[in-house]
Design a protein around this motif. Structure first.
Motif, PDB file in Angstrom:
ATOM      1  N   ARG A 324       0.827  -1.206   0.000  1.00 53.39           N
ATOM      2  CA  ARG A 324       0.000   0.000   0.000  1.00 53.39           C
ATOM      3  C   ARG A 324       0.863   1.260   0.000  1.00 53.39           C
ATOM      4  NH1 ARG A 324      -4.962   0.053  -1.399  1.00 53.39           N
ATOM      5  NH2 ARG A 324      -5.585   1.622   0.127  1.00 53.39           N
ATOM      6  N   CYS A 347      -0.744   3.755  -2.857  1.00 54.13           N
ATOM      7  CA  CYS A 347      -1.587   4.954  -2.813  1.00 54.13           C
ATOM      8  C   CYS A 347      -0.774   6.213  -3.096  1.00 54.13           C
ATOM      9  CB  CYS A 347      -2.253   5.075  -1.440  1.00 54.13           C
ATOM     10  SG  CYS A 347      -3.392   3.734  -1.084  1.00 54.13           S
ATOM     11  N   ASP A 370      -5.575   3.114  -7.014  1.00 55.46           N
ATOM     12  CA  ASP A 370      -4.918   3.596  -5.802  1.00 55.46           C
ATOM     13  C   ASP A 370      -3.944   4.748  -6.061  1.00 55.46           C
ATOM     14  OD1 ASP A 370      -6.005   1.626  -3.865  1.00 55.46           O
ATOM     15  OD2 ASP A 370      -5.014   0.214  -5.194  1.00 55.46           O
TER      16      ASP A 370
END
Length: 502
Positions: A324, A347, A370
């Motif tokens: 992430r 992200c 993302d």
């Protein structure tokens, strides 16, 4: 982690088709379940058995009740784990978890300076992270079972029949183990006799166990056990003081031993295509590492301090994981030449990514919904030659993008770009660079104009000759500044400030 069905193609396929085998039931108001898409009423021109026929043709194993029962159970387990993850919400950032653990540990060690409210908040962060761990492990196990059943259905087998054949395959593998065992014993015996053993390559041997004795082959420089069935690497591996190359790709490893941090001379580490969900923090101690390949795993994060100590790393492959974010410490890898992080769940990038002054190849493609923007420091990657940003949600390139003078290959496909316009993007990398460079120069000139206007005092001379003298001086200063800036030489403090801003 995103537990949406589109993240799991097998699950999506099964969920969308299993209802065609059940008796349709009339939907009630508000009756919508993502796990069980509504059954479509067949049209008069489509036989009611068409869906079932198509599914059974593609998955002939569904004719066997045992396969369908097993698939239904696996789907239910996946559904339960996914629902739990949805209720939990986003997983806390790994760096936040690390700092929270450190605060909790300090409090448990007797540090009374930590406010009770802060301590409880840190404990909550740690508990949430551990709960995510538990449910993601359940999800992974259930998905594995679903995939196994799915493959059985595709092959048209009954589960009972499949189990019988699997036993025969296992027996054959056990028979083959004898030859592998002899090969392993021969290597260890050679080392025990004092003979030099610098390289051991046991690739594609169906090896299931790596003996602890391998850790005592002190002269070993290369160990390649790729494409086997290893589930564990022994702690004794840390005893290989001279090891420079360790290849563990395409096994069934769930974790790596902490002792891997003792391999101070290790230069190449390949752990791709395993089942790793994390890398041990101790991997940061392998300060001689030049290449690290951890692609095709289930990594949710990288060790927090990995960049502070792996200062010699040249190539880092972490694609096809579930990252992430990248730790901010990665910006300290001043020797990094290649970074491949495509097909993750990124992200964004660390704000100081521009510090990677040696970076030449960067792949951030296929982070899909993302990845939406790049940091302002992106334009500081002055040695970047190849950049892939395709399949993301980037709306605008940073204004500093025009500084990437060495960029030769650029892929911006499948992005909702507004800056630069798509007609510029369609003309290729040179057109994009030219457009963004002009935009950046216009911004710099406008800022300089505003700065001069602000600096002018009411007592400043207003005669035409005085105005002309000021203008000539300003144009000379700005042009000299820009030439120096673009060449990367003689940067002034003002340039550094503009760098920071743009």
């Amino acid at each position: 982690m995103d537990p949406a069905p589109q993240s799991h193609p097998i699950l999506s396929y099964v969920l969308s088709r299993l209802p065609t085998l059940a008796k349709p039931r009339p939907p009630t108001a508000g009756d919508f379940d993502v796990e069980q898409p509504p059954v479509h009423t067949p049209s008069p021109r489509t036989p009611s058995t068409a869906g079932e026929f198509e599914l059974v043709e593609r998955m002939p194993g569904l004719r066997h009740p045992s396969v369908l029962r097993a698939m239904t159970r696996a789907v239910a387990d996946v559904s339960a784990a996914r629902s739990a993850l949805q209720v939990l919400g986003p997983r806390p950032d790994h760096e936040l978890v690390d700092s929270s653990r450190a605060i909790v540990a300090a409090a448990e060690a007797g540090d009374s300076r930590i406010p009770e409210g802060d301590l409880e908040a840190c404990r909550a962060v740690v508990r949430l992270d551990e709960t995510h761990d538990a449910y993601e492990a359940l999800l992974q196990e259930a998905e594995g079972r679903l995939e196994a059943v799915y493959r059985t259905a595709m092959q048209g087998k009954d589960l009972e029949e499949s189990d019988g054949k699997d036993e025969l395959v296992a027996a054959g593998a056990e028979a083959g183990d004898a030859a592998v065992q002899e090969e392993v014993i021969a290597v260890l015996k050679q080392a025990e006799e004092g003979k030099a053993v610098e390289s051991v390559r046991l690739v594609d041997r169906q090896l299931r166990h790596l003996p602890e004795a391998f850790g005592r082959i002190h002269g070993l420089r290369v160990l390649d056990v790729s494409r086997n069935q290893l589930e564990v690497i022994p702690d004794a591996i840390g005893g290989l003081d001279h090891l420079e190359e360790l290849r563990l790709a395409s096994n069934a490893l769930i974790s790596l031993p902490d002792s891997i941090g003792l391999l101070s001379n290790l230069k190449i580490l390949n752990v791709a295509s395993n089942r790793l969900r994390l890398l041990p923090d101790s991997i940061s101690k392998c300060r001689s590492l030049v290449e690290l390949d951890a692609s095709y795993n289930g990594l949710a994060y990288l060790p927090t301090n990995i960049g502070y100590e792996l200062v010699n790393l040249r190539k880092l492959w972490v694609h096809m994981n579930k990252l992430r974010s990248l730790p901010s410490s990665i910006c300290e890898m001043r020797s990094l030449y290649l970074l491949d992080a495509h097909f993750n769940e990124l992200c964004g990038l660390p704000s100081a990514i521009g510090k990677l002054s040696s970076l030449e190849i960067l792949n951030l493609s296929s982070n899909f919904s993302d990845l939406k923007e790049l940091p302002a420091s992106f334009g500081d990657l002055l040695n970047l030659r190849e950049l892939d940003l395709s399949n993301n949600q980037i709306h605008a390139l940073p204004d500093s993008f025009g500084r990437l003078d060495k960029l030769e290959k650029l892929n911006l496909e499948q992005n909702p770009l507004a800056m630069p316009p798509m007609d510029i993007v369609s003309k290729g990398v040179d057109a994009v660079k030219e457009y963004m460079l002009k935009r950046w120069l216009d911004i710099l000139l406008e800022e300089e104009r505003k700065s001069i206007a602000t600096a002018e005092s009411p007592q400043a001379p207003t005669t035409p000759s005085a105005w002309l003298a000021r203008s000539v001086s300003w144009v000379s200063d700005v042009s000299g500044s820009l030439v120096g800036y673009l060449s990367g030489e003689n940067k002034t403090e003002k340039d550094a400030y503009l760098d920071q801003q743009y």
